[in-house]
Design a protein around this motif. Structure first.
Motif, PDB file in Angstrom:
ATOM      1  N   ALA A 183      37.603 -47.545  75.653  1.00  0.00           N
ATOM      2  CA  ALA A 183      37.679 -48.271  74.385  1.00  0.00           C
ATOM      3  C   ALA A 183      38.209 -47.329  73.314  1.00  0.00           C
ATOM      4  O   ALA A 183      37.804 -46.155  73.238  1.00  0.00           O
ATOM      5  CB  ALA A 183      36.316 -48.806  73.993  1.00  0.00           C
ATOM      6  N   VAL A 184      39.114 -47.858  72.483  1.00  0.00           N
ATOM      7  CA  VAL A 184      39.698 -47.087  71.387  1.00  0.00           C
ATOM      8  C   VAL A 184      39.014 -47.524  70.095  1.00  0.00           C
ATOM      9  O   VAL A 184      38.989 -48.716  69.760  1.00  0.00           O
ATOM     10  CB  VAL A 184      41.216 -47.306  71.299  1.00  0.00           C
ATOM     11  CG1 VAL A 184      41.796 -46.529  70.126  1.00  0.00           C
ATOM     12  CG2 VAL A 184      41.888 -46.900  72.598  1.00  0.00           C
ATOM     13  N   GLN A 185      38.461 -46.547  69.394  1.00  0.00           N
ATOM     14  CA  GLN A 185      37.755 -46.811  68.150  1.00  0.00           C
ATOM     15  C   GLN A 185      38.395 -45.994  67.026  1.00  0.00           C
ATOM     16  O   GLN A 185      39.001 -44.952  67.275  1.00  0.00           O
ATOM     17  CB  GLN A 185      36.269 -46.458  68.291  1.00  0.00           C
ATOM     18  CG  GLN A 185      35.585 -47.213  69.418  1.00  0.00           C
ATOM     19  CD  GLN A 185      34.177 -46.699  69.691  1.00  0.00           C
ATOM     20  OE1 GLN A 185      33.759 -45.677  69.138  1.00  0.00           O
ATOM     21  NE2 GLN A 185      33.429 -47.420  70.530  1.00  0.00           N
ATOM     22  N   GLY A 201      32.531 -46.739  58.827  1.00  0.00           N
ATOM     23  CA  GLY A 201      31.997 -46.592  60.170  1.00  0.00           C
ATOM     24  C   GLY A 201      33.080 -46.798  61.222  1.00  0.00           C
ATOM     25  O   GLY A 201      34.200 -47.239  60.933  1.00  0.00           O
ATOM     26  N   TRP A 202      32.723 -46.530  62.474  1.00  0.00           N
ATOM     27  CA  TRP A 202      33.674 -46.688  63.580  1.00  0.00           C
ATOM     28  C   TRP A 202      33.873 -48.174  63.876  1.00  0.00           C
ATOM     29  O   TRP A 202      32.916 -48.936  63.964  1.00  0.00           O
ATOM     30  CB  TRP A 202      33.178 -45.989  64.844  1.00  0.00           C
ATOM     31  CG  TRP A 202      33.195 -44.489  64.755  1.00  0.00           C
ATOM     32  CD1 TRP A 202      32.119 -43.674  64.509  1.00  0.00           C
ATOM     33  CD2 TRP A 202      34.323 -43.640  64.912  1.00  0.00           C
ATOM     34  NE1 TRP A 202      32.494 -42.359  64.501  1.00  0.00           N
ATOM     35  CE2 TRP A 202      33.864 -42.304  64.751  1.00  0.00           C
ATOM     36  CE3 TRP A 202      35.679 -43.850  65.161  1.00  0.00           C
ATOM     37  CZ2 TRP A 202      34.711 -41.202  64.833  1.00  0.00           C
ATOM     38  CZ3 TRP A 202      36.509 -42.757  65.248  1.00  0.00           C
ATOM     39  CH2 TRP A 202      36.046 -41.462  65.083  1.00  0.00           C
ATOM     40  N   VAL A 203      35.124 -48.539  64.003  1.00  0.00           N
ATOM     41  CA  VAL A 203      35.500 -49.929  64.327  1.00  0.00           C
ATOM     42  C   VAL A 203      36.050 -49.934  65.751  1.00  0.00           C
ATOM     43  O   VAL A 203      36.987 -49.190  66.056  1.00  0.00           O
ATOM     44  CB  VAL A 203      36.546 -50.478  63.345  1.00  0.00           C
ATOM     45  CG1 VAL A 203      36.933 -51.901  63.730  1.00  0.00           C
ATOM     46  CG2 VAL A 203      36.016 -50.430  61.917  1.00  0.00           C
ATOM     47  N   ASP A 204      35.467 -50.759  66.612  1.00  0.00           N
ATOM     48  CA  ASP A 204      35.906 -50.835  68.016  1.00  0.00           C
ATOM     49  C   ASP A 204      37.119 -51.759  68.092  1.00  0.00           C
ATOM     50  O   ASP A 204      36.985 -52.995  68.160  1.00  0.00           O
ATOM     51  CB  ASP A 204      34.770 -51.349  68.895  1.00  0.00           C
ATOM     52  CG  ASP A 204      35.031 -51.104  70.380  1.00  0.00           C
ATOM     53  OD1 ASP A 204      36.221 -50.964  70.757  1.00  0.00           O
ATOM     54  OD2 ASP A 204      34.062 -51.065  71.161  1.00  0.00           O
ATOM     55  N   LEU A 205      38.312 -51.189  68.082  1.00  0.00           N
ATOM     56  CA  LEU A 205      39.541 -51.993  68.119  1.00  0.00           C
ATOM     57  C   LEU A 205      39.745 -52.642  69.489  1.00  0.00           C
ATOM     58  O   LEU A 205      40.257 -53.767  69.581  1.00  0.00           O
ATOM     59  CB  LEU A 205      40.742 -51.118  67.772  1.00  0.00           C
ATOM     60  CG  LEU A 205      40.671 -50.390  66.418  1.00  0.00           C
ATOM     61  CD1 LEU A 205      41.925 -49.549  66.196  1.00  0.00           C
ATOM     62  CD2 LEU A 205      40.494 -51.389  65.279  1.00  0.00           C
ATOM     63  N   SER A 206      39.357 -51.968  70.554  1.00  0.00           N
ATOM     64  CA  SER A 206      39.498 -52.542  71.904  1.00  0.00           C
ATOM     65  C   SER A 206      38.602 -53.760  72.074  1.00  0.00           C
ATOM     66  O   SER A 206      38.982 -54.735  72.728  1.00  0.00           O
ATOM     67  CB  SER A 206      39.162 -51.494  72.960  1.00  0.00           C
ATOM     68  OG  SER A 206      40.078 -50.423  72.917  1.00  0.00           O
ATOM     69  N   ALA A 207      37.403 -53.719  71.486  1.00  0.00           N
ATOM     70  CA  ALA A 207      36.505 -54.873  71.572  1.00  0.00           C
ATOM     71  C   ALA A 207      37.094 -56.073  70.851  1.00  0.00           C
ATOM     72  O   ALA A 207      36.938 -57.228  71.290  1.00  0.00           O
ATOM     73  CB  ALA A 207      35.143 -54.516  70.998  1.00  0.00           C
ATOM     74  N   ASP A 209      40.323 -56.729  70.558  1.00  0.00           N
ATOM     75  CA  ASP A 209      41.352 -57.279  71.449  1.00  0.00           C
ATOM     76  C   ASP A 209      40.721 -58.057  72.603  1.00  0.00           C
ATOM     77  O   ASP A 209      41.219 -59.114  72.991  1.00  0.00           O
ATOM     78  CB  ASP A 209      42.218 -56.150  72.006  1.00  0.00           C
ATOM     79  CG  ASP A 209      43.150 -55.574  70.944  1.00  0.00           C
ATOM     80  OD1 ASP A 209      43.307 -56.202  69.884  1.00  0.00           O
ATOM     81  OD2 ASP A 209      43.711 -54.486  71.189  1.00  0.00           O
ATOM     82  N   GLY A 210      39.623 -57.519  73.148  1.00  0.00           N
ATOM     83  CA  GLY A 210      38.953 -58.231  74.246  1.00  0.00           C
ATOM     84  C   GLY A 210      38.421 -59.583  73.811  1.00  0.00           C
ATOM     85  O   GLY A 210      38.510 -60.572  74.550  1.00  0.00           O
ATOM     86  N   ALA A 211      37.868 -59.653  72.588  1.00  0.00           N
ATOM     87  CA  ALA A 211      37.356 -60.940  72.085  1.00  0.00           C
ATOM     88  C   ALA A 211      38.474 -61.938  71.878  1.00  0.00           C
ATOM     89  O   ALA A 211      38.291 -63.148  72.073  1.00  0.00           O
ATOM     90  CB  ALA A 211      36.592 -60.712  70.786  1.00  0.00           C
ATOM     91  N   ALA A 212      39.681 -61.451  71.468  1.00  0.00           N
ATOM     92  CA  ALA A 212      40.817 -62.358  71.275  1.00  0.00           C
ATOM     93  C   ALA A 212      41.379 -62.849  72.602  1.00  0.00           C
ATOM     94  O   ALA A 212      41.965 -63.940  72.681  1.00  0.00           O
ATOM     95  CB  ALA A 212      41.913 -61.652  70.474  1.00  0.00           C
ATOM     96  N   ILE A 213      41.200 -62.069  73.680  1.00  0.00           N
ATOM     97  CA  ILE A 213      41.730 -62.451  74.995  1.00  0.00           C
ATOM     98  C   ILE A 213      40.787 -63.395  75.729  1.00  0.00           C
ATOM     99  O   ILE A 213      41.217 -64.305  76.437  1.00  0.00           O
ATOM    100  CB  ILE A 213      42.002 -61.186  75.828  1.00  0.00           C
ATOM    101  CG1 ILE A 213      43.134 -60.368  75.209  1.00  0.00           C
ATOM    102  CG2 ILE A 213      42.345 -61.540  77.275  1.00  0.00           C
ATOM    103  CD1 ILE A 213      43.339 -59.020  75.859  1.00  0.00           C
ATOM    104  N   GLN A 224      46.977 -57.786  74.534  1.00  0.00           N
ATOM    105  CA  GLN A 224      46.664 -57.241  75.851  1.00  0.00           C
ATOM    106  C   GLN A 224      47.075 -55.777  76.016  1.00  0.00           C
ATOM    107  O   GLN A 224      46.359 -55.006  76.675  1.00  0.00           O
ATOM    108  CB  GLN A 224      47.362 -58.072  76.933  1.00  0.00           C
ATOM    109  CG  GLN A 224      46.920 -59.514  77.006  1.00  0.00           C
ATOM    110  CD  GLN A 224      47.658 -60.269  78.077  1.00  0.00           C
ATOM    111  OE1 GLN A 224      47.328 -60.225  79.264  1.00  0.00           O
ATOM    112  NE2 GLN A 224      48.705 -60.965  77.669  1.00  0.00           N
ATOM    113  N   ASN A 225      48.216 -55.405  75.443  1.00  0.00           N
ATOM    114  CA  ASN A 225      48.809 -54.123  75.836  1.00  0.00           C
ATOM    115  C   ASN A 225      49.116 -53.149  74.699  1.00  0.00           C
ATOM    116  O   ASN A 225      49.281 -51.960  74.973  1.00  0.00           O
ATOM    117  CB  ASN A 225      50.116 -54.385  76.608  1.00  0.00           C
ATOM    118  CG  ASN A 225      49.887 -55.189  77.862  1.00  0.00           C
ATOM    119  OD1 ASN A 225      48.963 -54.927  78.619  1.00  0.00           O
ATOM    120  ND2 ASN A 225      50.729 -56.183  78.089  1.00  0.00           N
ATOM    121  N   GLU A 226      49.249 -53.600  73.467  1.00  0.00           N
ATOM    122  CA  GLU A 226      49.736 -52.704  72.417  1.00  0.00           C
ATOM    123  C   GLU A 226      48.846 -51.472  72.260  1.00  0.00           C
ATOM    124  O   GLU A 226      49.303 -50.326  72.394  1.00  0.00           O
ATOM    125  CB  GLU A 226      49.835 -53.449  71.092  1.00  0.00           C
ATOM    126  CG  GLU A 226      50.369 -52.582  69.946  1.00  0.00           C
ATOM    127  CD  GLU A 226      50.313 -53.301  68.615  1.00  0.00           C
ATOM    128  OE1 GLU A 226      51.374 -53.400  67.953  1.00  0.00           O
ATOM    129  OE2 GLU A 226      49.210 -53.760  68.229  1.00  0.00           O
TER     130      GLU A 226
END
Length: 322
Positions: A183-185, A201-207, A209-213, A224-226
């Motif tokens: 996960a990228v934060q 605070g730290w924002v989970d950017l991968s999470a 994207d996962g919620a949007a998918i 998905q990939n960016e």
């Protein structure tokens, strides 16, 4: 009477009494029969009596008897003119033959319906697209193929075309595929309206994207990939001390920094606190636990890798590069 004697001298029509006289036909016993009156050319009537030429024939009853007599002798009964009657066909009663079938003409469609000038433009556009596609496929192939004469000679041009947007890898099909969740934060340092500095605070950017998918039948390529491909690109061009290796390392830093700045700029909590000045990125790596039937034992504790702070330009802070 309906017929005239051959020698009586009575007036006759141009084609005989009925207006249509048939040609002479051979009789069953070798003579010829006049088709119009049932007479024989050898002087005898069809009944077998010697004809003197002055016998009156041609009535309907005489014609029927002549046909019956021929049938009795084994010959073929031919209908006389009296049996058939006269048939007159006028030119207007004749139906002309139907012309051959011709399929209905259809209007041209597609490119054929265009004018020559537009067809030329379409052909040129198609040719340009085909050339671009061939060049793109060739560049991607050279970036993945083992080092060869072409890739060594034109390596910079290939890298400029492929990286970072079109980079490919084969980790899914490698002998040892990925067995980790990464996960990228990111977090930001913002300047508030009163001139102070605050760290979010730290924002989970991968999470995100996962919620949007999830539950999306057609997720976008960006979701998905960016971010995932940008992080892979950065890791592969940095050493263990998180220092860039070569020009590709600097390019990967710039690419990730722009993505993170735009993502954090869209966050309502971050935007409400102030203007983004710097960003920091980290990864959280967690090993995928083995299945229950496996005796393998691995740690599932998250491992973090933090990168140094990056300064964000004014254009990037505003939402992108202009």
């Amino acid at each position: 009477m309906d017929a005239y004697d051959e020698d009586s001298g009575a007036p006759r029509g141009p084609d005989g009494p009925t207006g249509a006289r048939r040609a002479e036909a051979p009789a069953p016993d070798g003579g010829t029969v006049d088709g119009a009156a049932g007479e024989r050319a050898d002087g005898r009537e069809d009944g077998g009596r010697p004809g003197g030429g002055d016998e009156v024939v041609g009535s309907a009853s005489a014609g029927s008897e002549g046909a019956a007599a021929r049938a009795a002798r084994g010959g073929t009964a031919r209908p006389d003119a009296a049996d058939l009657g006269a048939t007159h066909l006028s030119p207007s009663s004749l139906t002309p033959a139907s012309p051959p079938y011709a399929p209905p003409a259809t209007a041209p469609s597609g490119v054929a319906a265009l004018s020559p000038a537009y067809r030329l433009v379409a052909a040129v556009a198609l040719g340009v697209v085909a050339v671009v596609v061939c060049v793109h496929l060739g560049m991607v192939f050279l970036s993945l193929a083992p080092a060869n004469t072409v890739s060594k000679r034109h390596g910079k041009a290939v890298e400029a075309w492929v990286y970072p947007e079109f980079e490919q890898n084969w980790k899914l099909f490698a002998p040892n595929p990925l067995q980790q969740n990464i996960a990228v934060q990111a977090r930001a340092e913002v300047r508030t309206k009163d001139g102070g500095v605050r760290t979010t605070g730290w924002v989970d950017l991968s999470a995100e994207d996962g919620a949007a998918i999830d539950h999306n039948p057609v997720p976008s390529h960006t979701q998905q990939n960016e971010l995932r491909r940008a992080w892979d690109f950065l890791v592969s061009t940095h050493n263990a001390d998180s220092r860039p290796v070569g020009t590709r390392g600097a390019l990967s830093e710039e690419y990730v920094r722009r993505i993170v700045a735009m993502r954090l700029g869209r966050e309502a909590d971050v935007r409400s606190q102030g203007v983004v000045q710097r960003v920091q990125v980290r990864s959280e790596t967690v090993n995928v636990p083995p299945p229950s039937w496996s005796s393998e034992r691995i740690s599932t504790r998250p491992v973090y890798r933090e990168l140094p702070w990056w300064n964000v330009t004014a254009d990037e802070a505003a939402g992108g590069v202009r």
